[in-house]
Every structure is written in structure tokens, then in C-alpha cells.
Design an enzyme around this catalytic site. Sequence first.
Site: not given
Ligand code: RAM
Length: 903
Positions: A476, A480-482, A754, A775
Site C-alpha cells: 500500500d 510512510r512508515d508502512e 488511499e 495507493h
Molecule cells: C491501511 C491502508 C491499507 C489497508 C489497511 C486496512 O493501512 O489503507 O491499504 O489495507 O489500512
Amino acid sequence: MKKDLLIAGWCILLSTWGATGQVTLQHLLTENLVNPLGINVAAPRFSWQLTAAQRNVQQAAWEIKLTAGKTAVWNSGKVNSAQSVQVPYAGNPLQPATKYSWQVRVWDTAGKVTPWSAPATFQTALSSPADWKAQWIIPGFTEESDRPAVLYRKTFTLPKKIRTATAYITAHGLYEAQINGQRVGDAYLTPGWTSYNKRLQYQVYDVTSLLVTGANAMGVTVGNGWYRGYLAWGGNKNSYGSDAGLLVQIAITFTDGSTQNLITDGTWKSSTGPIRYDEIYHGETVDTRAEKSGWTNAGFNDTDWSQTQTSDFSKDVLVTTYNEPVKKHETFKPIKVLTTPNGKTVLDFGQNLVGWVMVKAKGNSGDSIVIKHAEVLDKYGNFYTENLRVAKATATYILDGKEERTLEPHFSWFGFRYIQVEGYPGEINPDNFTAVALYSDMQPTGTFTCSQPLLNQLQHNIQWGQRGNFLDVPTDCPQRDERLGWTGDAQAFSRTASFNFGVNNFFAKWLHDVTADQRADGAVPHVIPNVLGPNSSASTGWADVCTIAPWNMYLAYGDKRILEEQYSSMKAWVGYMQAQSKNDLWQTGFHFGDWLFYRPFDDNDGKAAVTDKYLIAQCFYAHSTQLLINAAKQLGKTEDVTTYGELLQKVKAAFVNEYLTPNGRLVSPTQTAYVLALQFDMLPEALRAQAAARLVQNIKDYRNHLTTGFLGTPYLCHVLSRFGYTDMAYTLLLQETYPSWLYPVKMGATTIWERWDGQKPDSTFQTPGMNSFNHYAYGAIGDWMYRVIAGLDTYEDGPGYKHIKIQPHPGGGLTNAAATLQTYYGTVSSGWSTNGNELTVDVEVPANTTAAIYLPASPESTITESGIALSAQKDLQVATSDDQYVMVKAGSGKYHFVISGAH
Ligand code: RAM
């Protein structure tokens, strides 16, 4: 029409056509790749494309010959079959670490044989842990707390002339290797990301041309990466281990046939160099003053380097790389150099992308250039990084005062359109800054264009969302930190992804990690590879990636192996839902639900479109069960077809009982609820039309706006089209105000966001805690644009575009639309254009495929193909017609239809 009748019809048609003229063979693939190294399947599959100028070319038979050097290994003989895609090797067992070459020739239906194709090659991988003579090594020094990247080096002598040399490399962390001062390969962020403790990929390189007779040196830099760097949240690091281990084996064959291995062992040396800091989220610091000039050359003096230590890290987890590695792709120059209201120097590259900036600079020793990254500017025009959360996303270069050089990170990447530059020595000249996009090296396969510029920008944004987030795993938010492999997003986008780029191997690889990280009870984690812990699993619509993605890949590529390989994972997930259910109703556990659906913050008048999470769960329970049945049918598992067929009936009956009122209303009457119930056939047939009408009414109640989130959105327009509301689907697609696909486009987006309202009409932002501007989930509309607007689709019983469905849907005020797709058979295209009451439809059908072409025409219309009345056109056969469409059956070729009096 019944499937058997349809196929019989085609056979007659093709045999009467009988092709003449020259057919040539091109685009030879082994395991879907061009001349791959490191194949580790027992029976690699071969594909080839037939090209011919004439129409109706069909393969009747094929023959393959396969050699290793000059030795014949396999000759299939003539095999009567139309299969030209994924034809499995059927000779004696292949040897490991061996290069093979193959050629193919085919006979067409007129009995004419082609010349042998040009040869294609592949090289097999090491076959077992015992083939690894190398030992894992780790540095011989104590690491500093910032963990600078580790340098490993070794000088070695090759006494004779080299014929071939193959390097096998992997690391705990990310690595970049050099031999004699030259980079090994052009892949980045290797070894990629997998569930390392179960599957660690190694890469295979042909390094023959990098080695010399005499003294050689190899140097490898290892950074932190996914293995031990910061990942997920709360300061989590060392997800898979704390070491910066390296494993290298180079197999060298000399011209006299003798061999030698270069392997990592305790004789390698270790040190640190210019990369003082590298973290995926936070960036990289390169201090060029710490460079060790010539350290990957033989003459380098490494006496003050530390020894290395060997380690017994597992070699059982080693697997070869099946997907395309990450490579550098498009580059961008700044379109603007800005001084922001708060006085910062900011460069705008015009495109939100994922990668990094190559900076050319010359300055004094100790000068420090700091580059920060952002996706957007705020409403005042200032550089906005709040939505990166704790990710520092900063590249720092410290100069050594020597010659001008180009600097870039190695083990960190960024999601950005803008950079803020501090400390650059001298004037900022845009020529000195080049942004480069990095992503998995999937082949671009699809185009969609139309007369509406905003839709073309949407398509651009969808494709860039894919580029930015297909970085070895489907992620995704890449900024960011993800940057995690969220399963819900991946399932939602998988079909669209397969139009834009070749993602067969990309998903095949990632699905192996889905299986690897799936819990013993069948629960599939929210993210793959799973770094959130086993409890973060089993959310409806997320976990279903394990059934949806394999099925979508099967449809897009006709690749049955993905079903074979994923079948037990699919079954385990359905088993999990079954175990969670009471009386066939699944109403337990945590679910994300219809993530990021319409929920107005400032105008909370009760309109938020909240869909009952267990209603959603029941729909996906049915859907996954249906896909399991589909897979079981393809794999000939008849008992499972029966067992799960019965289960499916019960799951649907339980749905009706619990969630449908006697009058046919869903108890949670949102767009997403109706969409899922209709898409997955949850309702009795008699109630479907009125449910579709309720859906349309709901949309009208929101003044022709959608209110769906991640789970409802991908199917919304498909459901509308299926029930005769394509006009409403167009209305939604062309809606320019929030929430809609074109709202972000109107706000200047260059990728998919997103959230529907990442940036509000007053230019303020959604909550920074979760606001990615890159996203792909809502980009899933791309599938409807290809399959419905342009009308380019495959039949389920001829998957992978062996049997093509062309059915354009002009509408929405568009005057033209066209899609093209590079399939394993060749180019498929479908385009239409209106002019008054005349409609032209242009179609391309590749050789060795068939198509059903639905021409939008009424019984009163007149139709020509290439200027000849349709009824007189012998190359085609009119099969059926109704008020809406005339269906013609076609073999390969390019067709130009003109329909007068079309509706
Ligand atoms: C956030 C992002 C991601 C989603 C989760 C549940 O981290 O939007 O895409 O799948 O939530």
C-alpha cells in the site's frame, strides 16, 4: 450458448477457413520469462507466439527440441495440439545449474509447418541445500548502533581461461554486489522480500564477462532492508534476525572443462564504507569521505579489514527467484524549482513516483546535501510531510571535496513527487537532479485511451499507482512508515493489475508467501509477508486474497499451475470460515469491513454508508467457496466440487435468512451490501432485479455518487452493467465531485489516493495518520474500463485470452475508447468510435486464438467489415443477434467494422 456447442462451432469454422501464407514464431518464454536463469521447477513450461499477416491462423501441432550445449536432451516429436502457451517440458529430469536451449516449430490447420524458431534459453537453479558449498558469513567486527552497511570482500585467482561463470547470491538484508569494479546485474533491492524465515530468495547472474584470468575481486555491500531494518511500527526491527549475513557462490567453468567455485567462507574480509545509515522508512546517509576506493578490485589493500565469521544460518529456506526483480525504469527531470512560502527550495518532478533522486554534485569536503521527500504541497504551497508519519524519508550525501559525482541511495526508497533540497553546494540546476522510478520489472501489457481526458488521466494514475506499489510485493502506501503487503488491497486490484502489466510471476511468487504465512488453522494474515504477528489475520475481504488472486491470475494468464499450487491454501481458508461459522453463518472475529467507505466528517447527517461487517463476511465466505469450486473443477477434483457446492448453497441460504427481509431489502441497505450480494449471487434470482434497482436508487439518493469503500468499489460498476445500468456506471465514473474517481484527478492527482478525499476541496488534507497519495485499491475501476468500456475480456473456458470476448459498451458521452493487451498469444485490441449514428469497431485477435465479437447494433443496422457487407464476409461467421448486439465469431486477424444505424 452452451460451451460445447460454442467450441464445436469454432472447430468447424476454423477447419473451413484453412490458413495459408507464412507463420512465424516469436516471443519464446520459459516459465513466462525471457531466457531466465535460476529455474527450479521440474517441468518448466514453454510459450511461443504465432505471427501471421493472414486471418484465421490456428496451430494444429507443435514440436519442441531441447539441447544442453550440443547434446540433444528432448525432442517432443510432433504433438497434435493447439496449445502454444505453458506447454510443459516432458523429457528426462533436468540437471541442476545447467543451461538449456530450445526451439519450436508448429503446423497450422492447413498442415503447413513453420521453420524452427530462433532458440530460447533457460538455466536451471541449484537443486538442493547440498548444492550450496558456500557458508553464510557475518562481519568480524562489532557493529555500531546505527548499523552502517557492511562491506564484504574477497580476492581470488582464476588460473585458466573462463568459459562460463554463474553467481548465486543472497543476503540477510539487501545487497549490491560488484566484481572487479563492475556492478553485478541491474536489479535493485535484492534479494527482494519474502517470508524470509521460510523462503529466502537467491538471485542467479551470468558473470562470465565480469571475471578475468588471473587476479579477481568481489565486493558485496549489505544493508538492513526488510530483514533487520525498521519495519511496521513501534520501533520494530530485526523482524527476521539481527545479522547482516551474506551467502555467495560463483560456479566457474574453464574452457578446458574444469571447474572452480568461489564461495563465501571465513577467508572473506569485512568492513564498513560510505553508507553510514540505511533504513527503508527513514532514508540513507552516504558519506563519500568514507569510501574505500577500489575495494572491489583485486589490487585493494584490505589488511586493516576484519575477518568474517561463518554462521550456520539455514540453507533449507533458500529458493530461487521466480518473479521479475526490481529495476530502474522511467526517469523524470524537475518541471519546476520552487521557493515555498516558508523559504524552502523544492523541486517538483510532476509525477508522484516511487524510487529516488540521482543528484549530481561537487563541493567541499564535509558539505552535506539533505534531500527530503513529499507527495504533496499543502494549501499554502509548503512542503507537506505529515502524512509520512514517523518515516524520515531523507537522503543525506556528505561530499569528499573531490570530483563531481552522481549520488543515489542503495537500500532506501521514497514515495514522492517533490523534494526539498538543503545544503546543495552552488546554484540548484534542475539538470543535476533526476528522479528514477524503481519497481518490479513487469512488462507493460495494457493501454486504455478514450475521448475523455480526465479518464485518460485516471488510467495514468492507476498505472502509476501500480508502478509505485508493485515493488517486489504488492504494497500500500509507499511513502510512510508502512509499505506492507496488505492482502485486501492486493485482491481488490489484482485483476486490473493483470491488464496493465504482466503480473503472473509477481503474484505467483507472492502467493507462495501467502501460503507460507497462512496459519495452520487456515487464517490468512492481513499483510504478506506477515510482520504483524499471527493474530493479525482472517479479516474478510483481506484473507480472501488467497482465493481471489489465484483465480484472477488463472483467468488473465490461463496458468493452471497457480491453481494447483494455491489449492490447499484456498481450501484451508474456506475451512477456517467454516470452522468459525454457526449454522453456516460467519459472525465472529475482527474485520476491516468496507474500508474507507464514504463517511462525511463535517456533515454527519446519518448518511455514512456503514455496511454490516458480518454481512460482508458472509458474502466473501460464499465468494471464496465459489472460487474454490471453480478451481476444483479445473483441477478435476470432483468430490470437492460436490462438497463445496453443497456448502455454498447453505452459506447463501444462511445469508438470505439473516440479511434479507421478506420484501427483498438488505438489512444493511448500503451500496456495498447490494453490490456484494449481487456480484456473488447471494440473492434468489427472482429478487435480483429489484435489488439492483434499490442499488441504483441508493446512488441517486447520494446525488449520483458512490459511497463504497475498498470492498464494494471494485464490483460496483460491474454489477450496474450486469443488471442493465451501464449508463449509471458511466455517471459514477464521470462524476467529478467527491466521492468519485475523478475528484482526485480534478485536484491534480497523478496517482490513485488511499482515500476518496485525501485532499479536500479547500485543499486541506485528510487526517495525516492515514493519508497515502499513492495507493492502488480504488484503481480497481481499471478492470471495468478495459472489460466493459473497451470491451476486452477473456472467456473463463478459454482463459488467458485463448478464447476472447470483445463487447464494447459505448456510452457516457464518449466518442471513442480503445484498449490493447499484450497476451501470451500476442496483441488483443478492442476500440470503438462514434460518428453521428455510425459506430466503428476495430478489433485485433492474435493467431491461435478465437474471439466472439459483440457488435453494438440493432436488427435495423447495416454492418460492414473492411468494406464488405457482414453477410458476405467469409472470414467471419455471424452467430447470434438480439436487439442490442450482433455476435460474430472470428479467428485471428485485424477487423474493421462499421455499423450504421447503431444505437
Ligand atoms: C491501511 C491502508 C491499507 C489497508 C489497511 C486496512 O493501512 O489503507 O491499504 O489495507 O489500512
